[in-house]
Design a protein around this motif. Structure first.
Motif, PDB file in Angstrom:
ATOM      1  N   ASP A 141       0.656  -1.158  -0.026  1.00  0.00           N
ATOM      2  CA  ASP A 141      -0.162   0.074   0.176  1.00  0.00           C
ATOM      3  C   ASP A 141       0.908   1.227  -0.042  1.00  0.00           C
ATOM      4  N   GLN A 142       2.250   1.065  -0.023  1.00  0.00           N
ATOM      5  CA  GLN A 142       2.945   2.346   0.041  1.00  0.00           C
ATOM      6  C   GLN A 142       3.597   2.236  -1.344  1.00  0.00           C
ATOM      7  N   LEU A 143       3.297   1.628  -2.286  1.00  0.00           N
ATOM      8  CA  LEU A 143       3.922   1.609  -3.756  1.00  0.00           C
ATOM      9  C   LEU A 143       2.842   1.973  -4.628  1.00  0.00           C
ATOM     10  N   GLU A 144       3.227   2.855  -5.761  1.00  0.00           N
ATOM     11  CA  GLU A 144       2.655   3.288  -7.030  1.00  0.00           C
ATOM     12  C   GLU A 144       2.358   2.192  -7.951  1.00  0.00           C
ATOM     13  N   SER A 145       3.695   1.322  -8.145  1.00  0.00           N
ATOM     14  CA  SER A 145       3.844   0.581  -9.091  1.00  0.00           C
ATOM     15  C   SER A 145       4.968  -0.021  -9.135  1.00  0.00           C
ATOM     16  N   PHE A 146       5.493  -1.098  -9.915  1.00  0.00           N
ATOM     17  CA  PHE A 146       6.850  -1.527 -10.176  1.00  0.00           C
ATOM     18  C   PHE A 146       7.050  -2.259 -11.486  1.00  0.00           C
ATOM     19  N   SER A 147       8.051  -2.530 -11.868  1.00  0.00           N
ATOM     20  CA  SER A 147       8.546  -3.276 -12.950  1.00  0.00           C
ATOM     21  C   SER A 147       9.688  -4.148 -12.776  1.00  0.00           C
ATOM     22  N   THR A 148       9.950  -5.282 -13.753  1.00  0.00           N
ATOM     23  CA  THR A 148      10.650  -6.171 -13.811  1.00  0.00           C
ATOM     24  C   THR A 148      11.579  -6.281 -14.980  1.00  0.00           C
ATOM     25  N   GLN A 149      12.662  -6.680 -15.017  1.00  0.00           N
ATOM     26  CA  GLN A 149      13.493  -6.954 -16.286  1.00  0.00           C
ATOM     27  C   GLN A 149      13.459  -8.335 -16.714  1.00  0.00           C
ATOM     28  N   GLU A 150      13.064  -9.283 -15.938  1.00  0.00           N
ATOM     29  CA  GLU A 150      12.791 -10.710 -15.973  1.00  0.00           C
ATOM     30  C   GLU A 150      11.501 -11.306 -15.507  1.00  0.00           C
ATOM     31  N   PRO A 151      11.078 -12.442 -16.230  1.00  0.00           N
ATOM     32  CA  PRO A 151       9.933 -12.813 -15.674  1.00  0.00           C
ATOM     33  C   PRO A 151       9.808 -13.014 -14.040  1.00  0.00           C
ATOM     34  N   ILE A 152       8.669 -12.998 -13.572  1.00  0.00           N
ATOM     35  CA  ILE A 152       8.467 -13.265 -12.153  1.00  0.00           C
ATOM     36  C   ILE A 152       7.046 -14.218 -12.158  1.00  0.00           C
ATOM     37  N   GLU A 153       7.081 -14.954 -11.014  1.00  0.00           N
ATOM     38  CA  GLU A 153       6.001 -15.794 -10.671  1.00  0.00           C
ATOM     39  C   GLU A 153       4.896 -15.252  -9.831  1.00  0.00           C
ATOM     40  N   LEU A 154       3.726 -14.827 -10.450  1.00  0.00           N
ATOM     41  CA  LEU A 154       2.534 -14.250  -9.839  1.00  0.00           C
ATOM     42  C   LEU A 154       1.548 -15.266  -9.470  1.00  0.00           C
ATOM     43  N   HIS A 155       1.205 -15.474  -7.945  1.00  0.00           N
ATOM     44  CA  HIS A 155       0.183 -16.307  -7.696  1.00  0.00           C
ATOM     45  C   HIS A 155      -0.850 -15.358  -7.320  1.00  0.00           C
TER      46      HIS A 155
END
Length: 336
Positions: free
Chosen positions: A60-74
């Motif tokens: 809840d402190q974050l606006e957004s984020f980005s990654t350069q490699e794939p991540i595993e989202l559940h």
């Protein structure tokens, strides 16, 4: 035609990772961090920053984020997605593959650790030969396994001392075996329900078996990587069987338990834990109290040394037995 080709090229350039760039966190206050997204669990994202090291931030402190490699989202709907993510509107990210938006509230975990057992085995031995022969042994085994829906804890403690003088038979001064298991279920945030069982045998105190079965609620007062402090409170049923069966008894009790660990240095930590079990039937007469306080020093990888004080109080021991017992323990251990 050239306009369409140029547009396609720019879009591809935007969505493909750029070599040399890192993952990025964008906070609501405008701050940014570059590094690597490690994992997200229980509403907290762990991020390895290039500048300040590991950082834990509430989503809840974050606006957004980005990654350069794939991540595993559940995701909360049960799906698991492996993809790179890019910045999106506040409180969300966008999948690089199909450009679909995923809100933070839809993400249950990112890169969860595989469930496995963690714990330690510590042992100390002293053998003395001379006018007085003595043998002392201490073994303390702890293990835990954590998942989103539950946590298992197990502990086995053995303490044995015996000595003799002038070639006489050995006299046992301490012989204790205690086995404990606990099952926790998270309730909300830092709260959890627990169910706990304990069996104990103390040959010196003439205790054949003490069984404690109980349940209650726990609360994590502090839950940081370098400082953890939790308390538990509940009710239990205690059954005690002695060599002298006329002393056998059982009674309801309340239970208050606490556990604190604080890192004092990269390689040194302080720990203190305790358990108070007063009878609800004879509160002022029958009480059990156990505390353990000490320091642990990390040695080689996985190995540690520790020094601790272990104190126990039984206000109604068997006839002729001590009410209190204090042990100074020095041990070498291995963590896994």
């Amino acid at each position: 035609m050239w306009d369409r080709l140029a547009g396609s090229f720019l879009a591809a350039t935007f969505w493909l990772p750029v070599p040399g760039l890192a993952d990025e966190l964008i906070f609501k206050n405008g701050d940014r961090l570059t590094g690597t997204v490690v994992r997200l669990e229980h509403g907290k994202l762990t991020f390895k920053s290039d500048v300040v090291g590991n950082v834990t931030a509430a989503v809840d402190q974050l606006e957004s984020f980005s990654t350069q490699e794939p991540i595993e989202l559940h995701l909360t709907d049960g799906r698991t997605v492996s993809d790179r993510v890019v910045r999106a509107e506040a409180g969300s990210v966008r999948l690089a593959g199909d450009r679909s938006k995923v809100g933070f509230t839809e993400i249950e975990e990112i890169n969860p650790e595989p469930m496995q057992w963690h714990g330690s085995l510590a042992a100390g031995f002293v053998i003395e030969r001379g006018d007085t022969d003595s043998q002392e042994a201490h073994i303390d085994f702890k293990a835990r396994r954590e998942a989103d829906a539950y946590r298992l804890r197990f502990r086995l403690r053995y303490q044995g001392d015996r000595s003799r003088s002038g070639g006489s038979d050995f006299n046992t001064t301490d012989r204790l075996l205690r086995v404990t298991s606990q099952y926790d279920v998270p309730v909300n945030g830092r709260y959890f329900w627990y169910w706990r069982g304990q069996g104990e045998r103390d040959g010196v105190a003439d205790l054949v078996l003490r069984t404690i079965l109980g349940s209650g609620i726990g609360f994590k007062l502090i839950d940081r990587s370098d400082f953890k402090f939790e308390v538990q409170g509940g009710l239990a049923w205690v059954r005690e069987d002695y060599k002298d069966s006329s002393l056998d008894t059982d009674y309801p009790s309340s239970v208050i338990r606490w556990d604190l660990t604080k890192d004092l240095h990269d390689a040194v930590s302080f720990f203190h834990e305790g358990e108070w079990t007063p009878s609800l039937r004879e509160f002022s007469d029958k009480q059990l109290l156990i505390t353990e306080t000490g320091l642990r020093v990390q040695l080689l990888k996985g190995w540690f040394g520790e020094a601790k004080l272990h104190w126990e109080l039984d206000t109604e021991p068997a006839s002729g037995k001590e009410r209190q017992n204090l042990d100074y323990i020095f041990a070498l251990g291995w963590g896994f």
